[in-house]
Design a protein around this motif. Structure first.
Motif, PDB file in Angstrom:
ATOM      1  N   ARG A 117      -5.416  -4.659   7.469  1.00 19.39           N
ATOM      2  CA  ARG A 117      -4.387  -5.610   7.058  1.00 19.39           C
ATOM      3  C   ARG A 117      -4.331  -5.719   5.545  1.00 19.39           C
ATOM      4  O   ARG A 117      -5.341  -5.600   4.861  1.00 19.39           O
ATOM      5  CB  ARG A 117      -4.641  -6.999   7.667  1.00 19.39           C
ATOM      6  N   LYS A 118      -3.118  -5.983   5.040  1.00 17.84           N
ATOM      7  CA  LYS A 118      -2.952  -6.122   3.593  1.00 17.84           C
ATOM      8  C   LYS A 118      -3.694  -7.338   3.065  1.00 17.84           C
ATOM      9  O   LYS A 118      -4.199  -7.318   1.946  1.00 17.84           O
ATOM     10  CB  LYS A 118      -1.463  -6.211   3.270  1.00 17.84           C
ATOM     11  N   LYS A 119      -3.760  -8.395   3.848  1.00 15.99           N
ATOM     12  CA  LYS A 119      -4.498  -9.584   3.420  1.00 15.99           C
ATOM     13  C   LYS A 119      -5.983  -9.264   3.245  1.00 15.99           C
ATOM     14  O   LYS A 119      -6.626  -9.726   2.298  1.00 15.99           O
ATOM     15  CB  LYS A 119      -4.317 -10.702   4.443  1.00 15.99           C
ATOM     16  N   ASP A 120      -6.543  -8.470   4.161  1.00 19.09           N
ATOM     17  CA  ASP A 120      -7.956  -8.089   4.043  1.00 19.09           C
ATOM     18  C   ASP A 120      -8.192  -7.209   2.823  1.00 19.09           C
ATOM     19  O   ASP A 120      -9.271  -7.246   2.228  1.00 19.09           O
ATOM     20  CB  ASP A 120      -8.413  -7.361   5.310  1.00 19.09           C
TER      21      ASP A 120
ATOM     22  N   ALA B 255      -6.676  -7.516  -0.094  1.00 17.56           N
ATOM     23  CA  ALA B 255      -6.771  -8.428  -1.239  1.00 17.56           C
ATOM     24  C   ALA B 255      -8.083  -9.202  -1.226  1.00 17.56           C
ATOM     25  O   ALA B 255      -8.734  -9.369  -2.266  1.00 17.56           O
ATOM     26  CB  ALA B 255      -5.573  -9.378  -1.231  1.00 17.56           C
ATOM     27  N   ASP B 256      -8.504  -9.685  -0.054  1.00 20.22           N
ATOM     28  CA  ASP B 256      -9.749 -10.456   0.032  1.00 20.22           C
ATOM     29  C   ASP B 256     -10.957  -9.587  -0.314  1.00 20.22           C
ATOM     30  O   ASP B 256     -11.862 -10.017  -1.055  1.00 20.22           O
ATOM     31  CB  ASP B 256      -9.910 -11.038   1.438  1.00 20.22           C
TER      32      ASP B 256
ATOM     33  N   ASP C  84       2.627  -4.244  -0.215  1.00 19.07           N
ATOM     34  CA  ASP C  84       3.335  -5.371  -0.809  1.00 19.07           C
ATOM     35  C   ASP C  84       3.331  -5.338  -2.338  1.00 19.07           C
ATOM     36  O   ASP C  84       3.993  -6.166  -2.962  1.00 19.07           O
ATOM     37  CB  ASP C  84       2.715  -6.694  -0.341  1.00 19.07           C
TER      38      ASP C  84
ATOM     39  N   SER D  40      -4.830  -0.102   2.154  1.00 19.13           N
ATOM     40  CA  SER D  40      -4.347  -0.086   3.530  1.00 19.13           C
ATOM     41  C   SER D  40      -4.018   1.353   3.902  1.00 19.13           C
ATOM     42  O   SER D  40      -4.264   2.283   3.132  1.00 19.13           O
ATOM     43  CB  SER D  40      -3.117  -0.996   3.673  1.00 19.13           C
TER      44      SER D  40
ATOM     45  N   ASN E 261      -8.037 -15.327  13.231  1.00 22.17           N
ATOM     46  CA  ASN E 261      -7.023 -16.038  12.452  1.00 22.17           C
ATOM     47  C   ASN E 261      -7.537 -17.404  12.089  1.00 22.17           C
ATOM     48  O   ASN E 261      -7.669 -18.289  12.927  1.00 22.17           O
ATOM     49  CB  ASN E 261      -5.729 -16.147  13.271  1.00 22.17           C
TER      50      ASN E 261
END
Length: 502
Positions: free
Chosen positions: A255-258, A260-261, A279, A303, A392
């Motif tokens: 995931r893109k969120k992962d 960044a984290d 993104d 990603s 989540n």
């Protein structure tokens, strides 16, 4: 041994290939270039890192030596799933086509339409594009696709498997039916094969390696971890520190969120890291990728946008922070290392929740992957609470709020001590029950707040006729004169006295 001179390429192309330092073609190049020069449709399947890009770039350069491009009418079209792959193919044309005077246009997102329009006006011998941006130009009336002779779909399985089917069908309808079509991919499952057959006419199938196989130069290992994110990050940091021969590495997340984290976590712990995901704007993505290629960054957290076809020859390690959901993505991810005959290492962090994805990967590649230091059975069992907390976080907080709200509702609706005592007590005489009810009412009256006792009682009219008279008197009350016409705000032009004619 076969050389490039034996494949039928032009002298200009052979000179550029020699200058690049290549003398012998790879198996996919030796199998695909001759039929491509004969204008046959081709379905090329080979594991990543074997030179599929040159398999269509070199014959296209030879075929394009005759003819010239016209304004807004490209002669060839190459579709790529990502901007990075499109830019990389453009670099290959510039590298091998240095002896040709060809116009190469790149249509990708993140670049202004005006700049791309100016290049199209000069005429494009080679048009490299992503499907979305290409259709945008066509809908604006800036492109005429009736002059396309060669149609290339690179990374065909991903192009067909990830929502590009409607776009490719639209593009295929506006390209001449007599075109030459070339498909190249590392994987070609049977369901995708059926879709590819719709775009190919009597193709030559060039398959130089078992479908979905991994390179033998890549050492693969599995690493067990508990499901919590902070534990997986700690396992990854220990893995990185334990690699004595680590030059650079790509770390893949689902995931893109992962992405960044994990990038922020590695940066806080002092690692030289960068991030790359869909993104990000095109300038940032290009800069980040170039810094990694130039050695300014040691780790690139990415990603799957970086998993397909990116040619970074000297990547020593690949780390899968998450097991890929699609088994085919595993082949492409670890194919970023061990390229061009070099050795590489690939580590995949696995949790109990990801075992089904691991089983699909091992079934696809036809081999079992060794564990580095014990499998999941060696880990302590995770509690049910920790499993529920995993995933989540927003949903977890929502469940906690719902649980607290239910508890408050239960407490508010719980019976009081008096009620419990009253229910639990045996049935008594009616006189005693009436006395107890009277005492409870008296206690309730004494518990009322002072301001409630001091509140004056509301006075209501005796009947409805009196209430109606009050409303009518209030409605008819008027302190000012009755306005006539515009009142005092009469426009000036209406005050002009007209001259009457006799």
């Amino acid at each position: 041994m076969t050389t490039f001179a034996d494949l039928g390429l032009s002298q200009k192309v052979l000179s550029a290939v020699t200058d690049a330092g290549y003398t012998n073609p790879t198996p996919i190049q030796a199998g695909a270039i001759p039929p491509a020069l004969q204008r046959r449709d081709i379905l090329g399947i080979a594991q990543t890192g074997t030179g599929k890009t040159a398999s269509f770039v070199l014959p296209m350069l030879t075929l394009l030596e005759t003819g010239r491009a016209r304004a807004r009418m490209p002669r060839t079209l190459i579709l790529e799933p990502t901007r990075e792959l499109a830019a990389q193919v453009a670099e290959n044309f510039e590298k091998y086509g240095k002896n040709h005077r060809l116009n190469i246009s790149l249509l990708i997102g993140g670049v202004s339409f005006d700049e791309q329009d100016r290049k199209l006006e000069r005429g494009a011998d080679v048009l490299i594009a992503t499907p979305g941006r290409l259709l945008d130009h066509c809908e604006r009336g800036k492109l005429l696709m009736t002059g396309v002779d060669i149609f290339v779909i690179d990374e065909a399985d991903r192009m067909l498997d990830m929502g590009f089917i409607p776009d490719i069908e639209r593009i295929a309808k506006i390209i001449p039916f007599t075109r030459q079509t070339l498909f190249f991919s590392a994987t070609m499952p049977p369901e995708i094969q059926k879709l590819a057959d719709r775009f190919l006419q009597n193709p030559v199938r060039v398959e130089v390696a078992p479908p979905s196989s991994t390179a033998k130069t890549v050492t693969q290992r599995l690493v067990a971890s508990n499901g919590k994110d902070y534990e997986k990050r700690a396992v990854l940091r220990d893995l990185i520190k334990a690699q004595d021969d680590l030059k650079n590495a790509i770390i893949f997340c689902n995931r893109k969120k992962d992405v960044a984290d994990l990038f922020r976590s590695l940066d806080r712990h002092g690692f030289s890291a960068g991030a790359l995901h869909g993104d990000m704007d095109q300038r940032s993505r290009t800069t980040m990728l170039q810094n990694f290629k130039d050695g300014h960054l040691q780790l690139l957290v990415a990603s799957d946008v970086a998993a397909r076809g990116l040619d970074i020859p000297d990547v020593s390690h690949v780390f899968n922070f998450d097991v890929p959901i699609h088994a085919e993505d595993y082949v492409h991810r670890i194919g970023r290392t061990g390229r061009a005959g070099r050795s590489g290492r690939a580590f995949t962090i696995v949790t109990r929740r990801e075992t089904k994805h691991l089983d699909a990967i091992e079934k696809l590649i036809g081999q079992s992957i060794e564990w580095l230091s014990g499998d999941l059975a060696a880990l302590p069992a995770e509690s049910e609470a920790s499993e529920n907390d995993r995933g989540n976080r927003k949903g977890g907080r929502g469940r906690d709020r719902d649980r607290d709200r239910d508890r408050k509702r239960d407490r508010s609706s719980a019976p009081t001590a008096e009620t419990v005592a009253f229910v639990a007590a045996p049935v008594q005489e009616p006189i005693e029950a009436e006395a107890r009810s009277t005492s409870v009412k008296a206690e309730r009256k004494t518990d009322r707040k002072p301001r409630e006792e001091a509140r004056p009682a509301r006075q209501y009219p005796a009947n409805d006729d009196h209430r109606e008279q009050q409303r009518r008197r209030h409605r008819d009350h008027d302190d000012g004169p009755t306005p006539v016409g515009f009142g005092d705000d009469i426009p000036a032009f209406m005050l002009i006295v007209a001259n009457a004619k006799s």
